[in-house]
Motif scaffolding. Sequence first.
Motif, PDB file in Angstrom:
ATOM      1  N   SER A   1       0.832  -1.209   0.000  1.00  0.00           N
ATOM      2  CA  SER A   1       0.000   0.000   0.000  1.00  0.00           C
ATOM      3  C   SER A   1       0.864   1.256   0.000  1.00  0.00           C
ATOM      4  O   SER A   1       0.593   2.214  -0.732  1.00  0.00           O
ATOM      5  N   MET A   2       1.918   1.243   0.823  1.00  0.00           N
ATOM      6  CA  MET A   2       2.826   2.388   0.881  1.00  0.00           C
ATOM      7  C   MET A   2       3.513   2.582  -0.473  1.00  0.00           C
ATOM      8  O   MET A   2       3.644   3.696  -0.964  1.00  0.00           O
TER       9      MET A   2
ATOM     10  N   GLU B   1       2.373   1.664  -3.404  1.00  0.00           N
ATOM     11  CA  GLU B   1       1.387   2.145  -4.381  1.00  0.00           C
ATOM     12  C   GLU B   1       1.153   3.641  -4.223  1.00  0.00           C
ATOM     13  O   GLU B   1       1.068   4.366  -5.214  1.00  0.00           O
ATOM     14  N   THR B   2       1.072   4.108  -2.979  1.00  0.00           N
ATOM     15  CA  THR B   2       0.897   5.540  -2.727  1.00  0.00           C
ATOM     16  C   THR B   2       2.103   6.318  -3.242  1.00  0.00           C
ATOM     17  O   THR B   2       1.958   7.339  -3.927  1.00  0.00           O
ATOM     18  N   SER B   3       3.294   5.839  -2.938  1.00  0.00           N
ATOM     19  CA  SER B   3       4.520   6.505  -3.412  1.00  0.00           C
ATOM     20  C   SER B   3       4.584   6.504  -4.929  1.00  0.00           C
ATOM     21  O   SER B   3       4.985   7.487  -5.549  1.00  0.00           O
TER      22      SER B   3
ATOM     23  N   LYS C   1       2.053   6.447  -7.042  1.00  0.00           N
ATOM     24  CA  LYS C   1       1.083   7.402  -7.577  1.00  0.00           C
ATOM     25  C   LYS C   1       1.637   8.824  -7.468  1.00  0.00           C
ATOM     26  O   LYS C   1       1.530   9.609  -8.402  1.00  0.00           O
ATOM     27  N   GLN C   2       2.251   9.134  -6.335  1.00  0.00           N
ATOM     28  CA  GLN C   2       2.836  10.464  -6.157  1.00  0.00           C
ATOM     29  C   GLN C   2       3.954  10.704  -7.160  1.00  0.00           C
ATOM     30  O   GLN C   2       4.068  11.796  -7.722  1.00  0.00           O
TER      31      GLN C   2
END
Length: 127
Positions: A17-18, A20-22, A24-25
Motif C-alpha cells: 500500500s505504501m 502504491e501511494t509513493s 502514484k505520487q
Amino acid sequence: MSEPARERFEIPQDMRSMAETSFKQARDAFEKFLSGAEAAAGSIEERGESMRAGARDLNARALGFAERNVEASLDYAESLIHAKDLSEIMRLHGEYVQAQMKALAEQASEMGQAVSRAAIDATKPKH
C-alpha cells in the motif's frame, strides 16, 4: 535463498500500500514536470525564432526519450509493487534491464544520427 524460501516470500500488504501511494505520487510529479518542460520548450521556441531546426529536433528527441524512459521506469516500479514473489521480481527486473539497454542503444544511435544531420545542415552554405 532456497527454492521453497523463494516461494514463501510475500510482500506485506502495508508495504504494498505504501509503495502504491509513493508510486502514484511519483507518477503525478512526473506528469507535472513533463507539462512544465513542454511549456518551457514551447516558450523558448516562441522567443527564439532564430533557433535552428536541428536544435529543435534534438530537444524534441531528448524530451521524447526522457519521457519514454521515465514511463518505462514507472511501469517497472508498478509491476514490482504487484509482484507475487521473489522469482517474479527477478524475472521483471531482468526484462526491464534488457528492454532498457535495447532502448538506450537505439536512442543513442538515433541521437548520433540527428546530431550528425544537424551539424551537416549547420555547415551548409546559405544561398
